[in-house]
Motif scaffolding. Structure first.
Motif, short mmCIF file in Angstrom:
data_model
loop_
_atom_site.label_atom_id
_atom_site.label_comp_id
_atom_site.label_asym_id
_atom_site.label_seq_id
_atom_site.Cartn_x
_atom_site.Cartn_y
_atom_site.Cartn_z
N ARG A 13 -45.11 -7.24 -68.29
CA ARG A 13 -46.44 -6.67 -68.39
C ARG A 13 -47.14 -7.20 -69.63
N HIS A 14 -48.38 -6.78 -69.78
CA HIS A 14 -49.20 -7.28 -70.88
C HIS A 14 -48.57 -6.98 -72.23
N VAL A 15 -48.63 -7.96 -73.13
CA VAL A 15 -48.10 -7.79 -74.48
C VAL A 15 -48.97 -6.79 -75.24
N LEU A 16 -48.34 -5.89 -75.98
CA LEU A 16 -49.06 -4.85 -76.69
C LEU A 16 -49.20 -5.17 -78.17
N ARG A 17 -49.14 -6.46 -78.54
CA ARG A 17 -49.29 -6.82 -79.94
C ARG A 17 -50.68 -6.41 -80.43
N SER A 18 -50.75 -6.00 -81.68
CA SER A 18 -52.01 -5.62 -82.28
C SER A 18 -52.99 -6.78 -82.24
N ALA A 19 -54.25 -6.45 -81.94
CA ALA A 19 -55.30 -7.47 -81.98
C ALA A 19 -55.41 -8.06 -83.37
N ARG A 20 -55.12 -7.26 -84.39
CA ARG A 20 -55.19 -7.78 -85.75
C ARG A 20 -54.10 -8.82 -86.00
N THR A 21 -52.90 -8.59 -85.47
CA THR A 21 -51.85 -9.58 -85.60
C THR A 21 -52.31 -10.91 -85.01
N ARG A 591 -43.93 -6.06 -78.32
CA ARG A 591 -43.80 -4.75 -77.68
C ARG A 591 -44.09 -4.80 -76.19
N ARG A 592 -43.64 -5.87 -75.55
CA ARG A 592 -43.77 -5.92 -74.09
C ARG A 592 -43.00 -4.76 -73.47
N GLY A 593 -43.66 -4.08 -72.56
CA GLY A 593 -43.07 -2.90 -71.96
C GLY A 593 -42.99 -1.72 -72.90
N GLY A 610 -23.37 -17.07 -71.72
CA GLY A 610 -24.51 -16.50 -71.02
C GLY A 610 -24.58 -14.99 -71.06
N ARG A 611 -23.56 -14.32 -71.60
CA ARG A 611 -23.58 -12.86 -71.67
C ARG A 611 -24.40 -12.45 -72.91
N VAL A 612 -25.65 -12.16 -72.73
CA VAL A 612 -26.55 -11.77 -73.80
C VAL A 612 -26.36 -10.30 -74.10
N ARG A 613 -26.23 -9.97 -75.41
CA ARG A 613 -26.11 -8.57 -75.83
C ARG A 613 -27.06 -8.30 -76.99
N ARG A 614 -27.70 -7.16 -76.93
CA ARG A 614 -28.66 -6.76 -77.96
C ARG A 614 -27.92 -6.17 -79.15
N PHE A 615 -28.07 -6.83 -80.32
CA PHE A 615 -27.35 -6.41 -81.52
C PHE A 615 -28.14 -5.40 -82.34
N LEU A 616 -29.44 -5.58 -82.45
CA LEU A 616 -30.25 -4.62 -83.20
C LEU A 616 -31.67 -4.66 -82.68
N THR A 617 -32.43 -3.63 -83.02
CA THR A 617 -33.86 -3.61 -82.77
C THR A 617 -34.58 -3.29 -84.07
N VAL A 618 -35.83 -3.75 -84.18
CA VAL A 618 -36.64 -3.55 -85.38
C VAL A 618 -37.67 -2.45 -85.12
N PRO A 619 -38.36 -1.99 -86.17
CA PRO A 619 -39.25 -0.83 -86.01
C PRO A 619 -40.48 -1.14 -85.15
N THR A 620 -41.21 -0.10 -84.86
CA THR A 620 -42.39 -0.21 -84.02
C THR A 620 -43.41 -1.17 -84.63
N GLY A 621 -43.95 -2.05 -83.79
CA GLY A 621 -44.95 -3.01 -84.23
C GLY A 621 -44.41 -4.20 -84.98
N ALA A 622 -43.09 -4.26 -85.22
CA ALA A 622 -42.51 -5.33 -86.03
C ALA A 622 -42.01 -6.47 -85.15
N GLU A 623 -41.84 -7.61 -85.77
CA GLU A 623 -41.23 -8.78 -85.15
C GLU A 623 -39.91 -9.05 -85.85
N CYS A 624 -38.91 -9.48 -85.07
CA CYS A 624 -37.60 -9.83 -85.63
C CYS A 624 -37.59 -11.32 -85.93
N CYS A 625 -37.32 -11.69 -87.18
CA CYS A 625 -37.44 -13.09 -87.61
C CYS A 625 -36.22 -13.51 -88.44
N GLY A 626 -36.12 -14.84 -88.57
CA GLY A 626 -35.30 -15.48 -89.58
C GLY A 626 -33.87 -15.02 -89.73
N PRO A 627 -33.07 -14.89 -88.65
CA PRO A 627 -31.70 -14.41 -88.86
C PRO A 627 -30.85 -15.40 -89.64
#
Length: 684
Positions: A13-21, A591-593, A610-627
């Motif tokens: 569905r439509h991406v919910l990123r802030s228009a300001r971002t 914030r898709r979905g 190919g077995r993808v697993r989610r290790f962590l999530t970041v806070p609302t409105g944030a992007e996960c970067c630079g691991p």
């Protein structure tokens, strides 16, 4: 017992990123027409070439991606290919579920701490952060805003590193409570200039509890901002198109900006990519030189005043007065954190475009190869191969030699050819009859030092207008190439193609085997193997490892793994490796979905490939970067927390990391096991 399904709700569905971002980071690039109007198409016109190559190379891409005992890059030990490698250890954790709350989530048995965040002291004399009274002087000594790429450069003696962080952009409406969009104050503008750039911060491991700590250190720490002097080097340095009234020789630039991802080099320096550097410039319509006008259009420079009004306080951002200043950004930057007094460099030999970053591999003959992506819809993958060879050793003479390796060499762009009939690439993402999206490819030379291989373009033109050169050379338009990472052991190259929901729209390229979905909202990850395992080769084979999105959809592919056992992933962005053949993927799904971004891990070898697993999530409105993946810790950059459409400085949408009614602050976090044990434990 099979792992439980972890769905990605409402994916696509439509991406919910802030228009300001969107506005303040990239100038609403996704809402604009793609700057690439070259019309390059590749699948139908090169199918015969693909079939011919398959015959010549002996069985096509799958054969060449199988195990090999041939030539291997000198900096990594000889090892079997990925398809037949003995599996390493896989992190044993229960994947975290999707989340939409204002918090960081980590698996059971893990914990996280904030290492450093926006406004924290970098230099010992930095004042405490005061959100309501920000100044240029304070910010120039504090950790910058919206940190993205993160790197660790080890110091002698063990358990000490220099952490280098990029500060990609500022969102002034969320940064200043009294920001006036019609007439920003000079203090606000200059404070933002100090918030851009890079930070170098000493990080130590505590002997008491094993945790990492950031230190405000006077010897090693450094802030690099939009007013820090840089040296232009390489074949285009001194070009008339790089000269300005402030720099009539075209060899020195003030500052770096829009620093997105990056890479570390074998000689202990850090590379940083200047990406959306078009953003703060004004009045592109006032430029009269036709090649410069076309170059500005090709890079998305806008007409009229800029949204930040920087041109009000520094005329170099007024293109009507200084048209060449635009050409002085959009490069790969190299800094030496081990020499805090050194002048950072912008490397013209690596081309100018919206650089996501650059990552180094070393060829068997000692030449270095930099892999790069141009982060925009329908842009290209590139690599640079040096003329000179790397010297072994950490002595000063060897390091100074190696720091010149990116000054001369050959710049290439990639052309991809699929090996399946065009009728089997229908745009829905379902694999063709042979079971994989795969094929062969060619690195097309664009220029070698001052010699251009593109008809009608000089060497300077190729380096400064690199997108145009790749257009004319016939490179393959890709779905937003972001991080491009060579595996440190196998030499395989992994590229994150984040998304492209314009693929297949009227007037733009349709699906091909390397970009197989129309309106590609979820992205994919490409795996590339150079011929003979030599990074300097001009031929390669490739396949798509992941076609991301809802595992329940037939238009997704998880390296052939059982999709009922994976965590759904969308919009891969930054990539990293651990020591056990696992690829770590940070996402930028906006914030898709309604869900938060996160960090994922997937084995590259063995039965769980190919077995993808989610290790962590970041806070609302944030992007996960630079691991950064260490032996017993993970560093993650939490960028722009709280950037949601309804947020402003007086009514923030996040209070992370400080809680209460505090303002959100981008930060670097360190994740580790609660018992302090290794990140990856080998299974018996």
């Amino acid at each position: 017992m099979p792992a439980r399904q972890l769905p990605l709700l409402s994916i696509g569905r439509h991406v919910l990123r802030s228009a300001r971002t969107c506005s303040f980071r990239c100038g609403d690039a996704c809402a604009q027409d793609a700057p690439n109007t070259s019309g390059n198409t590749y699948f139908g016109t090169v199918l015969r070439e693909a079939i011919s190559r398959r015959a010549v190379l002996g069985g096509g891409a799958l054969a060449l991606l199988a195990p090999s005992t041939g030539l291997t890059a000198r900096t990594v030990p000889a090892a079997p290919g990925l398809s037949g490698a003995e599996p390493g250890g896989h992190p044993d954790f229960e994947p975290v579920p999707p989340d939409s709350r204002d918090r960081v989530t980590v698996p059971a048995g893990f914990e996280y701490e904030v290492l450093i965040g926006w406004g924290d002291p970098v230099l010992p004399d930095a004042p405490p952060f005061d959100f309501d009274r920000q100044t240029e002087s304070a910010q120039s000594r504090q950790f910058g805003v919206n940190n993205d790429y993160c790197a660790l450069v080890p110091l002698p003696g063990g358990d000490r590193w220099l952490m280098v962080s990029n500060h990609e952009y500022a969102t002034e409406p969320l940064m200043y409570p009294d920001w006036d969009p019609a007439a920003p104050s000079e203090e606000h503008v200059r404070t933002a200039w100090a918030a851009y750039g890079m930070s170098v911060v000493l990080v130590e491991r505590s002997a008491r509890d094993g945790r990492l700590r950031a230190r405000a250190d006077g010897r090693w720490n450094r802030r690099i901002t939009l007013t820090t002097p840089f040296e232009l080097r390489g074949p285009a340095a001194g070009s008339p198109r790089l000269r300005t009234s402030a720099d009539p020789e075209g060899r020195h630039v003030l500052g770096t900006m829009a620093n997105c991802s990056g890479g570390t080099t074998p000689w202990g320096t850090v590379l940083s990519g200047e990406e959306n550097a078009h953003m703060p410039f004004a009045y592109a319509e006032r430029v009269t030189d036709p090649p410069t006008r076309e170059g500005l259009r090709r890079h998305g420079f806008a007409e009229g005043a800029s949204p930040r009004a920087w041109e009000t306080y520094d005329t170099r951002f007024d293109l009507g007065r200084e048209p060449n200043e635009a050409h002085r950004f959009g490069w790969i930057v190299e800094i030496d954190p081990l020499r805090p007094d050194s002048v950072p460099v912008k490397h013209t030999a690596l081309g100018r475009f919206k650089h996501e970053g650059a990552n180094i591999s070393v060829a068997p003959d000692g030449r270095v190869v930099a892999y790069m992506g141009d982060d925009e819809r329908f842009e290209y993958l590139y690599k640079f191969v040096s003329d000179e060879r790397m010297r072994e050793g950490d002595d000063r003479r060897s390091r100074e030699h190696n720091k010149r390796l990116l000054d001369s060499g050959t710049l290439y762009a990639a052309r991809f050819t699929g090996d399946s009939p065009a009728r089997e690439i229908d745009g829905r993402g379902k694999p063709p009859r042979d079971g994989e999206f795969d094929g062969t490819g060619t690195w097309i030379p664009l220029a070698h030092n001052d010699r251009s291989f593109v008809p009608g373009m000089t060497g300077d033109d190729v380096y400064i207008f690199t997108r145009r050169a790749a257009d004319l050379a016939g490179a393959t338009p890709m779905d937003r190439p972001e991080d491009v990472q060579p595996h440190p052991r196998t030499g395989r190259v992994y590229a994150a193609l984040t998304n492209n929901d314009y693929r297949g729209a009227a007037g733009v390229p349709g699906p091909d085997e390397a970009n197989p979905r129309t309106r590609n909202r979820d992205g994919h990850i490409l795996e590339l193997r150079e011929r003979g395992d030599d990074p300097a080769s001009e031929r390669f084979v490739w396949r798509l490892m992941l076609v991301c999105g809802d595992p329940r959809s037939p238009g997704t592919y998880y390296a052939g793994f059982d999709k009922s056992r994976v965590s759904a992933i969308s919009c891969p962005d930054n990539l990293a490796f651990d020591e056990h053949d696992n690829l770590w993927i940070a996402t930028d799904a906006g914030r898709r979905g309604g869900l938060n971004d996160g960090l994922y891990v997937v084995p590259l070898s063995g039965p769980e490939r190919g077995r993808v697993r989610r290790f962590l999530t970041v806070p609302t409105g944030a992007e996960c970067c630079g691991p950064v993946i260490g032996p017993d810790f993970v560093l993650v950059s939490v960028q722009h927390p709280g950037e949601l459409p309804e947020a402003d400085a007086r009514d923030p949408a996040s209070h992370w990391p400080d809680g209460g009614d505090s303002q959100p602050r981008a930060a670097v976090i360190a994740v580790r096991r609660t018992d302090g044990g290794p990140l990856v434990r080998r299974r018996p």
